[in-house]
Motif scaffolding. Sequence first.
Motif, PDB file in Angstrom:
ATOM      1  N   GLU A   1      81.254  56.578  85.813  1.00 11.77           N
ATOM      2  CA  GLU A   1      81.313  56.130  87.205  1.00 11.77           C
ATOM      3  C   GLU A   1      82.322  56.955  87.999  1.00 11.77           C
ATOM      4  O   GLU A   1      83.350  57.390  87.476  1.00 11.77           O
ATOM      5  CB  GLU A   1      81.696  54.651  87.274  1.00 11.77           C
ATOM      6  CG  GLU A   1      83.086  54.328  86.760  1.00 11.77           C
ATOM      7  CD  GLU A   1      83.400  52.850  86.900  1.00 11.77           C
ATOM      8  OE1 GLU A   1      82.818  52.193  87.775  1.00 11.77           O
ATOM      9  OE2 GLU A   1      84.228  52.354  86.115  1.00 11.77           O
ATOM     10  N   PRO A   2      82.028  57.196  89.280  1.00  9.76           N
ATOM     11  CA  PRO A   2      82.977  57.890  90.151  1.00  9.76           C
ATOM     12  C   PRO A   2      84.111  56.959  90.556  1.00  9.76           C
ATOM     13  O   PRO A   2      83.882  55.787  90.863  1.00  9.76           O
ATOM     14  CB  PRO A   2      82.123  58.283  91.357  1.00  9.76           C
ATOM     15  CG  PRO A   2      81.041  57.246  91.394  1.00  9.76           C
ATOM     16  CD  PRO A   2      80.771  56.890  89.955  1.00  9.76           C
ATOM     17  N   LEU A   3      85.336  57.465  90.550  1.00 11.88           N
ATOM     18  CA  LEU A   3      86.495  56.673  90.952  1.00 11.88           C
ATOM     19  C   LEU A   3      86.918  56.996  92.382  1.00 11.88           C
ATOM     20  O   LEU A   3      87.221  56.102  93.159  1.00 11.88           O
ATOM     21  CB  LEU A   3      87.665  56.928  89.991  1.00 11.88           C
ATOM     22  CG  LEU A   3      87.410  56.629  88.507  1.00 11.88           C
ATOM     23  CD1 LEU A   3      88.680  56.866  87.697  1.00 11.88           C
ATOM     24  CD2 LEU A   3      86.902  55.217  88.293  1.00 11.88           C
ATOM     25  N   TRP A   4      86.975  58.293  92.708  1.00 17.30           N
ATOM     26  CA  TRP A   4      87.314  58.695  94.071  1.00 17.30           C
ATOM     27  C   TRP A   4      86.791  60.097  94.319  1.00 17.30           C
ATOM     28  O   TRP A   4      86.444  60.815  93.388  1.00 17.30           O
ATOM     29  CB  TRP A   4      88.820  58.624  94.331  1.00 17.30           C
ATOM     30  CG  TRP A   4      89.712  59.313  93.314  1.00 17.30           C
ATOM     31  CD1 TRP A   4      90.319  58.736  92.245  1.00 17.30           C
ATOM     32  CD2 TRP A   4      90.085  60.699  93.289  1.00 17.30           C
ATOM     33  NE1 TRP A   4      91.049  59.669  91.539  1.00 17.30           N
ATOM     34  CE2 TRP A   4      90.933  60.885  92.179  1.00 17.30           C
ATOM     35  CE3 TRP A   4      89.798  61.792  94.108  1.00 17.30           C
ATOM     36  CZ2 TRP A   4      91.484  62.121  91.844  1.00 17.30           C
ATOM     37  CZ3 TRP A   4      90.355  63.028  93.788  1.00 17.30           C
ATOM     38  CH2 TRP A   4      91.189  63.174  92.665  1.00 17.30           C
TER      39      TRP A   4
ATOM     40  N   GLU B   1      88.406  56.315  98.011  1.00 19.70           N
ATOM     41  CA  GLU B   1      88.150  55.546  96.796  1.00 19.70           C
ATOM     42  C   GLU B   1      86.698  55.090  96.797  1.00 19.70           C
ATOM     43  O   GLU B   1      86.162  54.701  97.842  1.00 19.70           O
ATOM     44  CB  GLU B   1      89.083  54.334  96.736  1.00 19.70           C
ATOM     45  CG  GLU B   1      89.165  53.695  95.367  1.00 19.70           C
ATOM     46  CD  GLU B   1      90.238  52.615  95.303  1.00 19.70           C
ATOM     47  OE1 GLU B   1      90.825  52.428  94.230  1.00 19.70           O
ATOM     48  OE2 GLU B   1      90.479  51.970  96.343  1.00 19.70           O
ATOM     49  N   LEU B   2      86.059  55.128  95.630  1.00 20.08           N
ATOM     50  CA  LEU B   2      84.628  54.821  95.519  1.00 20.08           C
ATOM     51  C   LEU B   2      84.403  53.541  94.730  1.00 20.08           C
ATOM     52  O   LEU B   2      83.713  53.521  93.712  1.00 20.08           O
ATOM     53  CB  LEU B   2      83.890  55.997  94.861  1.00 20.08           C
ATOM     54  CG  LEU B   2      84.001  57.340  95.583  1.00 20.08           C
ATOM     55  CD1 LEU B   2      83.324  58.440  94.791  1.00 20.08           C
ATOM     56  CD2 LEU B   2      83.404  57.255  96.990  1.00 20.08           C
ATOM     57  N   VAL B   3      84.975  52.447  95.174  1.00 18.70           N
ATOM     58  CA  VAL B   3      84.794  51.159  94.505  1.00 18.70           C
ATOM     59  C   VAL B   3      83.389  50.642  94.800  1.00 18.70           C
ATOM     60  O   VAL B   3      82.975  50.608  95.968  1.00 18.70           O
ATOM     61  CB  VAL B   3      85.841  50.132  94.982  1.00 18.70           C
ATOM     62  CG1 VAL B   3      85.608  48.784  94.324  1.00 18.70           C
ATOM     63  CG2 VAL B   3      87.248  50.648  94.680  1.00 18.70           C
ATOM     64  N   PRO B   4      82.628  50.260  93.776  1.00 17.52           N
ATOM     65  CA  PRO B   4      81.259  49.786  94.023  1.00 17.52           C
ATOM     66  C   PRO B   4      81.257  48.461  94.781  1.00 17.52           C
ATOM     67  O   PRO B   4      82.157  47.632  94.598  1.00 17.52           O
ATOM     68  CB  PRO B   4      80.695  49.614  92.605  1.00 17.52           C
ATOM     69  CG  PRO B   4      81.888  49.374  91.747  1.00 17.52           C
ATOM     70  CD  PRO B   4      82.988  50.212  92.349  1.00 17.52           C
ATOM     71  N   PRO B   5      80.275  48.246  95.648  1.00 18.22           N
ATOM     72  CA  PRO B   5      80.200  46.968  96.365  1.00 18.22           C
ATOM     73  C   PRO B   5      79.856  45.839  95.400  1.00 18.22           C
ATOM     74  O   PRO B   5      79.036  46.024  94.498  1.00 18.22           O
ATOM     75  CB  PRO B   5      79.074  47.197  97.374  1.00 18.22           C
ATOM     76  CG  PRO B   5      78.225  48.273  96.761  1.00 18.22           C
ATOM     77  CD  PRO B   5      79.170  49.155  96.016  1.00 18.22           C
TER      78      PRO B   5
ATOM     79  N   ASP C   1      92.040  46.737  87.417  1.00 23.54           N
ATOM     80  CA  ASP C   1      91.065  47.797  87.652  1.00 23.54           C
ATOM     81  C   ASP C   1      90.083  47.353  88.735  1.00 23.54           C
ATOM     82  O   ASP C   1      89.312  46.412  88.529  1.00 23.54           O
ATOM     83  CB  ASP C   1      90.315  48.107  86.351  1.00 23.54           C
ATOM     84  CG  ASP C   1      89.403  49.305  86.478  1.00 23.54           C
ATOM     85  OD1 ASP C   1      88.382  49.191  87.176  1.00 23.54           O
ATOM     86  OD2 ASP C   1      89.706  50.344  85.865  1.00 23.54           O
ATOM     87  N   PRO C   2      90.074  47.999  89.914  1.00 27.16           N
ATOM     88  CA  PRO C   2      89.213  47.522  91.008  1.00 27.16           C
ATOM     89  C   PRO C   2      87.729  47.721  90.750  1.00 27.16           C
ATOM     90  O   PRO C   2      86.898  46.994  91.301  1.00 27.16           O
ATOM     91  CB  PRO C   2      89.679  48.354  92.208  1.00 27.16           C
ATOM     92  CG  PRO C   2      90.251  49.597  91.606  1.00 27.16           C
ATOM     93  CD  PRO C   2      90.868  49.171  90.309  1.00 27.16           C
ATOM     94  N   TYR C   3      87.385  48.679  89.911  1.00 26.90           N
ATOM     95  CA  TYR C   3      85.978  48.971  89.631  1.00 26.90           C
ATOM     96  C   TYR C   3      85.385  47.879  88.736  1.00 26.90           C
ATOM     97  O   TYR C   3      84.297  47.363  89.003  1.00 26.90           O
ATOM     98  CB  TYR C   3      85.851  50.353  88.991  1.00 26.90           C
ATOM     99  CG  TYR C   3      86.585  51.401  89.783  1.00 26.90           C
ATOM    100  CD1 TYR C   3      85.971  52.046  90.851  1.00 26.90           C
ATOM    101  CD2 TYR C   3      87.920  51.719  89.501  1.00 26.90           C
ATOM    102  CE1 TYR C   3      86.648  52.992  91.608  1.00 26.90           C
ATOM    103  CE2 TYR C   3      88.611  52.665  90.252  1.00 26.90           C
ATOM    104  CZ  TYR C   3      87.969  53.286  91.300  1.00 26.90           C
ATOM    105  OH  TYR C   3      88.659  54.202  92.059  1.00 26.90           O
ATOM    106  N   TYR C   4      86.098  47.557  87.682  1.00 29.36           N
ATOM    107  CA  TYR C   4      85.685  46.456  86.800  1.00 29.36           C
ATOM    108  C   TYR C   4      85.680  45.145  87.581  1.00 29.36           C
ATOM    109  O   TYR C   4      84.753  44.334  87.449  1.00 29.36           O
ATOM    110  CB  TYR C   4      86.648  46.385  85.611  1.00 29.36           C
ATOM    111  CG  TYR C   4      86.336  45.314  84.595  1.00 29.36           C
ATOM    112  CD1 TYR C   4      85.525  45.590  83.496  1.00 29.36           C
ATOM    113  CD2 TYR C   4      86.879  44.038  84.709  1.00 29.36           C
ATOM    114  CE1 TYR C   4      85.251  44.607  82.552  1.00 29.36           C
ATOM    115  CE2 TYR C   4      86.606  43.059  83.772  1.00 29.36           C
ATOM    116  CZ  TYR C   4      85.795  43.351  82.696  1.00 29.36           C
ATOM    117  OH  TYR C   4      85.529  42.372  81.766  1.00 29.36           O
ATOM    118  N   ALA C   5      86.705  44.929  88.399  1.00 33.27           N
ATOM    119  CA  ALA C   5      86.807  43.681  89.157  1.00 33.27           C
ATOM    120  C   ALA C   5      85.644  43.522  90.123  1.00 33.27           C
ATOM    121  O   ALA C   5      85.092  42.417  90.274  1.00 33.27           O
ATOM    122  CB  ALA C   5      88.134  43.639  89.912  1.00 33.27           C
TER     123      ALA C   5
END
Length: 369
Positions: free
Chosen positions: A89-92, A105-109, A140-144
């Motif tokens: 997954e992309p992070l930023w 930052e590339l946090v998924p919706p 971790d914002p991506y997991y969250a």
Amino acid sequence: MNDVSFLPHARLDDLIQLLLTQGFRVIGPRVRAGVIAYDTIDAATQLPWGWRDAQAPGRYRLEQTAGSRCFAWANGAQAIKPFLFAPREPLWQARRAAGCFEVQELVPPPRPLAFLGVRACDLAALAIHDRHFLGGLHPDPYYAARGEEMLLIAVNCTHPADTCFCAATGDGPQAAAGFDLALTELDDGFVAQAGSQEGRELMQALVLAPATPEQRAAASQAIGLAAAAQTRRLPAPERLRRLYQRLDHSRWEDVGARCLSCGNCTQVCPTCFCHREQDVPALEGEATVHERQWDSCFSAGHAWLHGYQVRPEIRQRYRQWLTHKLAGWQAQFGRSGCVGCGRCISWCPVGIDLTEEVEVLLAEAADGA
């Protein structure tokens, strides 16, 4: 309201359709490429009705039967881990702009996910991941984001594989916590138990009848038989901590000669979370994406420290994995990192069985050595 109801097989699709109308993406088990794997479903007909699995060290096979059940199997190659901790997954990303770089930052919706068929061992693994990714000062914002709106429908295991040992780790075959709804399959349907207010509301919306004493007894007996059928064992946690006293045991040479260092065991493990990060520049040179990708302590790059390979030999990598998983994790998480799913045994190309390796490594230490 009664927290234990009965969901007939004919009403299972009603549950799926209810979840879809509530905006959930429903994830359930499907037969794909010779395995049972979790994927998007929109109807009960897509579930593995009549399928059974046969697992042994280095072996996984599916068989279509005339059976009337859709959960008469132990587990597939993956748990729900890839949906929350993405394999890649992309992070930023950084982009050149007016002589400088703009970083985004590339946090998924967030998207509501409803998992149908989660096993008890995988719920235990999810609890470990929640603690790792969401605990501490820097969640971790991506997991969250992926788990922000999540509903878990567990299925208690009644058909363990030969490689299963969740009863020995205390993580199954019955789901004890962490679920919204838990199902135990009988020939004609499911005994359903609510584990949260959301689960109670689902049962109420479906207008389910209470489970009869006979149905509840049959479900309890099936779970008990599943636990009794498991033959593999792991020592108690205090004995597992003695693995650090066996670092020079000759068994490491033996298993190192058999291990291919392929990393299959860590890829199918529901608790492993090792990863590496890398930059992927765009061809035109104006932007780059920083991404995270699953890694393994069996890969050579994982132990590369500033020009030095810390674990150049396969025996050292296997030793790192086994001792950290079963002993080191206890200091980090208060328990070992093994939930007894047995996937690492089934999906090892050469059939290495960690329960067998542990038994040999600790045999001479059985009396306190």
